[in-house]
Design a protein around this motif. Structure first.
Motif, PDB file in Angstrom:
ATOM      1  N   GLN A   1       0.830  -1.203   0.000  1.00  0.00           N
ATOM      2  CA  GLN A   1       0.000   0.000   0.000  1.00  0.00           C
ATOM      3  C   GLN A   1       0.867   1.256   0.000  1.00  0.00           C
ATOM      4  O   GLN A   1       0.550   2.235  -0.683  1.00  0.00           O
TER       5      GLN A   1
ATOM      6  N   ILE B   1       2.080   1.682  -3.536  1.00  0.00           N
ATOM      7  CA  ILE B   1       0.967   2.166  -4.367  1.00  0.00           C
ATOM      8  C   ILE B   1       0.786   3.669  -4.142  1.00  0.00           C
ATOM      9  O   ILE B   1       0.657   4.439  -5.096  1.00  0.00           O
TER      10      ILE B   1
ATOM     11  N   LEU C   1      -2.429  -3.122  -7.360  1.00  0.00           N
ATOM     12  CA  LEU C   1      -3.813  -3.190  -6.882  1.00  0.00           C
ATOM     13  C   LEU C   1      -4.535  -4.438  -7.373  1.00  0.00           C
ATOM     14  O   LEU C   1      -5.428  -4.948  -6.697  1.00  0.00           O
ATOM     15  N   SER C   2      -4.112  -4.952  -8.528  1.00  0.00           N
ATOM     16  CA  SER C   2      -4.755  -6.158  -9.068  1.00  0.00           C
ATOM     17  C   SER C   2      -4.283  -7.434  -8.381  1.00  0.00           C
ATOM     18  O   SER C   2      -4.872  -8.488  -8.576  1.00  0.00           O
TER      19      SER C   2
END
Length: 113
Positions: A9, A12, A61-62
């Motif tokens: 995270q 990201i 995220l995938s």
């Protein structure tokens, strides 16, 4: 190499911040100043950096294991963009965002880097 959800995270978040800064600075700051800021090589690099950052975030995220490869490439592009933004000057926000993203992506890429 396994990463925690918190590490991913954070990466990201760094990618999305770098995307926002590179895209925003290219289309506002650079276009306003012109000159070196709009040299085709520099301008394309900034937009390419923004795009690979956005793509890397999307891959992470995938949940795809491909994130190691996209993060390794993202780190390389971010480092190149940071260096070029330093060369052009008056772009410290972009330099900082690119360096932070490169560091985070390099860690996320792990052994694939």
């Amino acid at each position: 190499m396994e990463h925690t959800n918190a590490q991913m995270q954070a990466c990201i978040d760094q990618c999305l911040k770098c995307y926002q800064v590179c895209q925003g600075m290219a289309l506002t700051h650079c276009l306003k100043l012109g000159g070196q800021h709009t040299e085709p090589t520099h301008f394309r690099l900034m937009l390419n950096c923004a795009e690979i950052c956005r793509t890397s975030a999307a891959i992470m995220l995938s949940g795809s294991p491909l994130h190691q490869r996209t993060c390794a490439l993202c780190a390389d592009v971010c480092e190149e963009c940071a260096d070029d933004c330093e060369r052009v000057s008056d772009m410290q926000e972009c330099v900082d965002a690119c360096r932070a993203c490169a560091q985070s992506c390099r860690a996320m890429a792990g052994a694939a880097a």
